[in-house]
Enzyme design. Structure first.
Site, PDB file in Angstrom:
ATOM      1  N   ARG A  48       0.781  -1.357   0.040  1.00 17.48           N
ATOM      2  CA  ARG A  48       0.015  -0.061  -0.178  1.00 17.48           C
ATOM      3  C   ARG A  48       0.780   1.238   0.048  1.00 17.48           C
ATOM      4  NH1 ARG A  48      -2.945  -4.175   1.728  1.00 17.48           N
ATOM      5  NH2 ARG A  48      -0.815  -4.472   2.748  1.00 17.48           N
ATOM      6  N   THR A  49       1.813   1.344   0.905  1.00 14.86           N
ATOM      7  CA  THR A  49       2.669   2.732   1.119  1.00 14.86           C
ATOM      8  C   THR A  49       3.060   2.899  -0.540  1.00 14.86           C
ATOM      9  OG1 THR A  49       2.754   2.199   3.281  1.00 14.86           O
ATOM     10  CG2 THR A  49       4.226   3.758   2.397  1.00 14.86           C
ATOM     11  N   LYS A  76      26.451  -4.771  -4.601  1.00 13.05           N
ATOM     12  CA  LYS A  76      27.840  -4.674  -5.008  1.00 13.05           C
ATOM     13  C   LYS A  76      28.888  -4.156  -3.732  1.00 13.05           C
ATOM     14  CE  LYS A  76      26.990  -3.715  -9.668  1.00 13.05           C
ATOM     15  NZ  LYS A  76      27.010  -2.441 -10.667  1.00 13.05           N
ATOM     16  N   ARG A  97      11.283   3.874   2.664  1.00 17.95           N
ATOM     17  CA  ARG A  97      11.121   2.818   3.917  1.00 17.95           C
ATOM     18  C   ARG A  97      12.437   1.928   4.216  1.00 17.95           C
ATOM     19  NH1 ARG A  97       5.803  -1.167   3.967  1.00 17.95           N
ATOM     20  NH2 ARG A  97       5.136   0.695   5.041  1.00 17.95           N
ATOM     21  N   HIS A 125       5.539   5.829  11.144  1.00 17.90           N
ATOM     22  CA  HIS A 125       4.758   5.795   9.793  1.00 17.90           C
ATOM     23  C   HIS A 125       4.059   6.934   9.610  1.00 17.90           C
ATOM     24  CE1 HIS A 125       3.627   4.276   6.197  1.00 17.90           C
ATOM     25  NE2 HIS A 125       3.563   2.774   6.580  1.00 17.90           N
TER      26      HIS A 125
HETATM   27  C1  NCD Z   1       2.217  -1.277   8.079  1.00 21.08           C
HETATM   28  C2  NCD Z   1       3.622  -0.949   8.000  1.00 21.08           C
HETATM   29  O1  NCD Z   1       4.242  -1.331   7.117  1.00 21.08           O
HETATM   30  O2  NCD Z   1       4.188  -0.593   9.125  1.00 21.08           O
HETATM   31  N1  NCD Z   1       1.685  -1.374   6.482  1.00 21.08           N
HETATM   32  C3  NCD Z   1       1.511  -0.185   5.815  1.00 21.08           C
HETATM   33  O3  NCD Z   1       2.261   0.720   5.641  1.00 21.08           O
HETATM   34  N2  NCD Z   1       0.029  -0.036   5.625  1.00 21.08           N
HETATM   35  C4  NCD Z   1       1.806  -2.368   8.760  1.00 21.08           C
HETATM   36  C5  NCD Z   1       2.287  -3.692   8.976  1.00 21.08           C
HETATM   37  O4  NCD Z   1       3.238  -3.918   8.102  1.00 21.08           O
HETATM   38  O5  NCD Z   1       1.891  -4.219   9.941  1.00 21.08           O
END
Ligand code: NCD
Length: 297
Positions: A48-49, A76, A97, A125
């Protein structure tokens, strides 16, 4: 402006982004063009993100470039710093991320382009919290005074850390329910209580009575030293129809997703389930975020 933590925001800034998201939602589908380029750097799995940021960029008429750690020069032996420095030379915004806490902060110190944290380990987040607030406002028309129960692995879930802070900022009442050993960081609870004079209670059993929003999350097994331990707590903390006896008719169940067994499938087909709608709200919210960081460079 970088968006690294929910602590980067004042209440006014959050309100500005939420009202911009509302306008963005109305504009979805209108042709737009922009010469801007966004890099989505995900060093950890994401559905999703990443995809909602890429969709948001496309909807705003921006382009995006993607990055796969496995197929990059990291393999590398290239350093994180050099990787960020190079990508910074190509794009206008970096969305990233990474499994390590503090990595987005570090990237923001290396890059000239604004950095938006799409999750750094078990820490933060912030854009998930924004889309959660956007969803709650759409569902309930307000946040202040609503009763929340946050359930699950509150120790490792960055979504919960960011959300609890924002809920406290907006005057919601929050109950925290987690398996023993997976409680929310007491320092963070103390911080938000002091900062916002927030009503936060901790209990070890889920109780839906009087609750407006039941917010669940998955046990973050990748952050456990022992995966078997993670599996054993996961089973104990599932939400089924039997847990919803006595719930308000308009109870909303939210979840950042992915859900992997902690919400019974049966619940998907009830009006309580709001998580797919919540996920959809990621697009206008992230359109507003991209627009905001460019306007506040
Ligand atoms: C979450 C995350 O990656 O922190 N997912 C998200 O971004 N919607 C939740 C999770 O992984 O549990």
């Amino acid at each position: 402006m970088d968006i690294i933590s929910v602590r980067d925001f004042s209440k006014e800034q959050v309100e500005e982004i939420l009202s911009s998201a509302e306008k963005m939602e109305k504009k979805i589908g209108e042709t737009q063009s922009s010469g801007k380029v966004v890099a989505t750097l995900f060093f950890e799995p994401s559905t999703r993100t990443k995809l909602s940021f890429q969709t948001a960029a496309s909807r705003l008429g921006m382009r995006y470039i993607d990055f796969f750690g496995e197929w990059s020069s990291l393999k590398k032996g290239e350093s994180f710093t050099d990787t960020i420095k190079n990508i910074d030379g190509y794009v206008d915004i970096i969305v990233m991320r990474h499994p390590k806490e503090g990595s987005a902060k570090l990237a923001s110190m290396i890059a000239e382009a604004p950095v938006v944290n799409g999750g750094d380990g078990g820490n933060q987040h912030p854009t998930q919290a924004l889309l959660d607030l956007y969803t709650i406002k759409k569902l309930k028309g307000k946040i202040k005074g609503l009763n929340f129960n946050l359930v699950g692995d509150l120790k490792h879930a960055r979504t919960m850390q960011s959300l609890m802070y924002m809920l406290a900022m907006f005057g919601a009442k929050v109950k925290l329910t987690s398996p023993r050993g997976l409680e929310m960081d007491p320092e963070l609870v103390r911080e938000v209580k002091e900062k916002f004079n927030a009503e936060i209670e901790e209990n070890d059993k889920m109780d839906v009575e009087g609750v407006d929003i039941l917010y669940a999350c998955r046990i973050q097994k990748e952050r456990f030293a022992d995966p078997y331990e993670a599996m054993s707590v996961q089973k104990k903390f599932a939400i089924g129809m039997e847990n919803l006896k006595g719930a308000k008719d308009d109870l909303a169940i939210m979840h950042p997703l992915p859900k992997v067994g902690e919400v019974d499938l049966e619940i998907d087909h009830t009006p309580y389930a709001k998580y797919f709608e919540q996920s959809k709200n990621g697009v206008p919210t992230r359109m507003a975020v991209l627009d905001y960081v460019l306007k506040h460079r």
